[in-house]
Scaffold this active site. Sequence first.
Site, PDB file in Angstrom:
ATOM      1  N   HIS A 126      21.906  20.318  20.763  1.00  0.00           N
ATOM      2  CA  HIS A 126      21.457  19.185  21.585  1.00  0.00           C
ATOM      3  C   HIS A 126      21.451  17.844  20.872  1.00  0.00           C
ATOM      4  CE1 HIS A 126      17.643  19.768  19.430  1.00  0.00           C
ATOM      5  NE2 HIS A 126      17.398  18.519  19.745  1.00  0.00           N
TER       6      HIS A 126
HETATM    7  C1  UD1 Z   1      14.937  14.483  22.411  1.00  0.00           C
HETATM    8  C2  UD1 Z   1      14.584  13.862  21.055  1.00  0.00           C
HETATM    9  C3  UD1 Z   1      15.053  14.786  19.947  1.00  0.00           C
HETATM   10  C4  UD1 Z   1      14.506  16.183  20.138  1.00  0.00           C
HETATM   11  C5  UD1 Z   1      14.835  16.683  21.533  1.00  0.00           C
HETATM   12  C6  UD1 Z   1      14.193  18.019  21.775  1.00  0.00           C
HETATM   13  C7  UD1 Z   1      14.629  11.396  20.912  1.00  0.00           C
HETATM   14  C8  UD1 Z   1      15.401  10.221  20.479  1.00  0.00           C
HETATM   15  N1  UD1 Z   1      15.275  12.586  20.876  1.00  0.00           N
HETATM   16  O1  UD1 Z   1      16.331  14.553  22.496  1.00  0.00           O
HETATM   17  O2  UD1 Z   1      14.599  14.287  18.702  1.00  0.00           O
HETATM   18  O3  UD1 Z   1      15.076  17.030  19.174  1.00  0.00           O
HETATM   19  O4  UD1 Z   1      14.354  15.767  22.511  1.00  0.00           O
HETATM   20  O5  UD1 Z   1      14.774  18.726  22.809  1.00  0.00           O
HETATM   21  O6  UD1 Z   1      13.477  11.280  21.284  1.00  0.00           O
HETATM   22  N2  UD1 Z   1      17.521  15.578  30.292  1.00  0.00           N
HETATM   23  C9  UD1 Z   1      17.358  16.203  31.503  1.00  0.00           C
HETATM   24  N3  UD1 Z   1      16.150  16.756  31.789  1.00  0.00           N
HETATM   25  C10 UD1 Z   1      15.103  16.726  30.928  1.00  0.00           C
HETATM   26  C11 UD1 Z   1      15.271  16.078  29.707  1.00  0.00           C
HETATM   27  C12 UD1 Z   1      16.488  15.506  29.396  1.00  0.00           C
HETATM   28  O7  UD1 Z   1      18.283  16.273  32.303  1.00  0.00           O
HETATM   29  O8  UD1 Z   1      14.025  17.269  31.263  1.00  0.00           O
HETATM   30  C13 UD1 Z   1      18.855  15.003  29.959  1.00  0.00           C
HETATM   31  C14 UD1 Z   1      19.044  13.602  30.500  1.00  0.00           C
HETATM   32  O9  UD1 Z   1      20.363  13.471  30.883  1.00  0.00           O
HETATM   33  C15 UD1 Z   1      18.784  12.737  29.284  1.00  0.00           C
HETATM   34  C16 UD1 Z   1      19.303  13.622  28.143  1.00  0.00           C
HETATM   35  O10 UD1 Z   1      18.988  14.944  28.547  1.00  0.00           O
HETATM   36  O11 UD1 Z   1      19.433  11.496  29.336  1.00  0.00           O
HETATM   37  C17 UD1 Z   1      18.675  13.328  26.801  1.00  0.00           C
HETATM   38  O12 UD1 Z   1      17.251  13.383  26.866  1.00  0.00           O
HETATM   39  P1  UD1 Z   1      16.369  12.584  25.797  1.00  0.00           P
HETATM   40  O13 UD1 Z   1      14.966  12.925  26.009  1.00  0.00           O
HETATM   41  O14 UD1 Z   1      16.753  11.155  25.777  1.00  0.00           O
HETATM   42  O15 UD1 Z   1      16.867  13.149  24.411  1.00  0.00           O
HETATM   43  P2  UD1 Z   1      17.058  14.625  23.901  1.00  0.00           P
HETATM   44  O16 UD1 Z   1      18.498  14.821  23.617  1.00  0.00           O
HETATM   45  O17 UD1 Z   1      16.382  15.587  24.817  1.00  0.00           O
HETATM   46  N1  UDP Z   2      13.146  26.371  22.544  1.00  0.00           N
HETATM   47  C1  UDP Z   2      12.732  27.041  23.692  1.00  0.00           C
HETATM   48  N2  UDP Z   2      13.648  27.301  24.664  1.00  0.00           N
HETATM   49  C2  UDP Z   2      14.963  26.942  24.551  1.00  0.00           C
HETATM   50  C3  UDP Z   2      15.377  26.277  23.370  1.00  0.00           C
HETATM   51  C4  UDP Z   2      14.436  25.986  22.399  1.00  0.00           C
HETATM   52  O1  UDP Z   2      11.538  27.382  23.817  1.00  0.00           O
HETATM   53  O2  UDP Z   2      15.753  27.210  25.478  1.00  0.00           O
HETATM   54  C5  UDP Z   2      12.148  26.070  21.511  1.00  0.00           C
HETATM   55  C6  UDP Z   2      12.507  26.530  20.126  1.00  0.00           C
HETATM   56  O3  UDP Z   2      12.150  27.873  19.921  1.00  0.00           O
HETATM   57  C7  UDP Z   2      11.748  25.564  19.253  1.00  0.00           C
HETATM   58  C8  UDP Z   2      11.755  24.284  20.054  1.00  0.00           C
HETATM   59  O4  UDP Z   2      12.072  24.661  21.390  1.00  0.00           O
HETATM   60  O5  UDP Z   2      10.420  25.984  19.068  1.00  0.00           O
HETATM   61  C9  UDP Z   2      12.784  23.363  19.499  1.00  0.00           C
HETATM   62  O6  UDP Z   2      13.046  22.368  20.394  1.00  0.00           O
HETATM   63  P1  UDP Z   2      14.399  21.537  20.351  1.00  0.00           P
HETATM   64  O7  UDP Z   2      15.477  22.329  19.714  1.00  0.00           O
HETATM   65  O8  UDP Z   2      14.616  21.054  21.732  1.00  0.00           O
HETATM   66  O9  UDP Z   2      13.990  20.273  19.462  1.00  0.00           O
HETATM   67  P2  UDP Z   2      13.950  19.980  17.893  1.00  0.00           P
HETATM   68  O10 UDP Z   2      13.136  21.027  17.228  1.00  0.00           O
HETATM   69  O11 UDP Z   2      15.363  19.931  17.411  1.00  0.00           O
HETATM   70  O12 UDP Z   2      13.347  18.621  17.818  1.00  0.00           O
END
Ligand code: UD1
Ligand code: UDP
Length: 369
Positions: A205
């Site tokens: 992601h």
């Molecule tokens: C964010 C965090 C990242 C973290 C990740 C965990 C920042 C800059 N990034 O990244 O550090 O590792 O969360 O998962 O804060 N979207 C949906 N539904 C949702 C959420 C997101 O469709 O419920 C899609 C949208 O298109 C959105 C994109 O995902 O634009 C990115 O979401 P965003 O929260 O900006 O960043 P993440 O990649 O999720």
């Molecule tokens: N996770 C989850 N379901 C999923 C993918 C990840 O519960 O489908 C959990 C995972 O086990 C971990 C956390 O989400 O505890 C990590 O989140 P993510 O990878 O989105 O963010 P990051 O840790 O990179 O910030």
Amino acid sequence: MHLLTIVGARPQFIKAAMLSKAASRRPRLKENILHTGQHYDAAMSQVFFDQMAIPRPSKNLNVGSGSHGAATGAMLAGIEEYILETKPDMVLVHGDTNSTLAGALAAAKLHVPVAHVEAGLRSFNRRMPEEVNRVLTDHISDLLFCPTQAAVDNLAKEGVTHGVHVTGDVMYDAALFFGEQARTSSSILQDLGLEENRYFLATVHRAENTDDPKRLAGILQGLGDLAQEASMPLVLPLHPRTKKQIGLFGLEDLASRLAMIDPVSFLDMVRLESTARAICTDSGGVQKEGFFHGVPVVTLRDETEWIETVASGWNTLVGANSQHIVEAGLQAAPGKSMDAYGQGNAAQVMVDLLLAWNEKSTPGHGEEA
Ligand code: UD1
Ligand code: UDP
């Protein structure tokens, strides 16, 4: 003590679950949770609140997705308003997301002290939004809860030494607490027709991987080749960001060799992690969870903040190179034992530090419990 916890993204719900459990055992600590709404799909948010019994947020800003500036700015304004309304003694933020930075900045500008969980982590790659968020957050925090000694050392090199504590990693608490529960209550292996140790698990992601078509294609190619060479399915719970980017770049054919599923609940994720042959990921949390559950990890990044997992041999960095992904996945093996992430009581340690801090700053208000 009135603590305001800011959450917004998936990994923060998991950390907050452990902190809230520890906080609820201390009568003098009253916690309110503000959800920024950064993650909003049921599978990215509500499922964690339900399954992990996280207290219902007293406020949801419903900010949703947007550019970094627009989303962080909207959070900043909303959090500021809520701090002014509720007057917390301290604001607690988790990790390195835009919600973290917004929470810390809103509080610091209002002279409300900030506690940062997962302080001191560094990738030394300022192109990552997370690196910018955590550096800025650390420098305006009053209490810095470091998961490891390496994090303390990183802060010292930046001149941050005041209020710094090694607490252990709250994600380790979560792995221990929910690990056993996952074994008995998750049916994900049966649901997906998987055999223990006969499948790979992957998550992707990161912006650096999903926003670059070459890197995303390299990763999907590598994961598909790994599954084919090992004759095992590769399960990919797909982050909504990655789903969107696969469509945008027309990479559906490459992705079709993978067993793509919707994001799963934490218990299902822990179950999938615990008996995978190996895990391929660019997630911060998942890199460590492999080690916590005794499963080797292949990290789809060029650097990591969790250097202990690499030094101990549990984690191999391969970037987005498909050939390297295949080789590392086929050769993945357990590393050495280590205790760099604490004893599994990080949340308890943090709650004690919060109360001690409050007692010191408001003399005469010692804890009764
Ligand atoms: C964010 C965090 C990242 C973290 C990740 C965990 C920042 C800059 N990034 O990244 O550090 O590792 O969360 O998962 O804060 N979207 C949906 N539904 C949702 C959420 C997101 O469709 O419920 C899609 C949208 O298109 C959105 C994109 O995902 O634009 C990115 O979401 P965003 O929260 O900006 O960043 P993440 O990649 O999720
Ligand atoms: N996770 C989850 N379901 C999923 C993918 C990840 O519960 O489908 C959990 C995972 O086990 C971990 C956390 O989400 O505890 C990590 O989140 P993510 O990878 O989105 O963010 P990051 O840790 O990179 O910030």
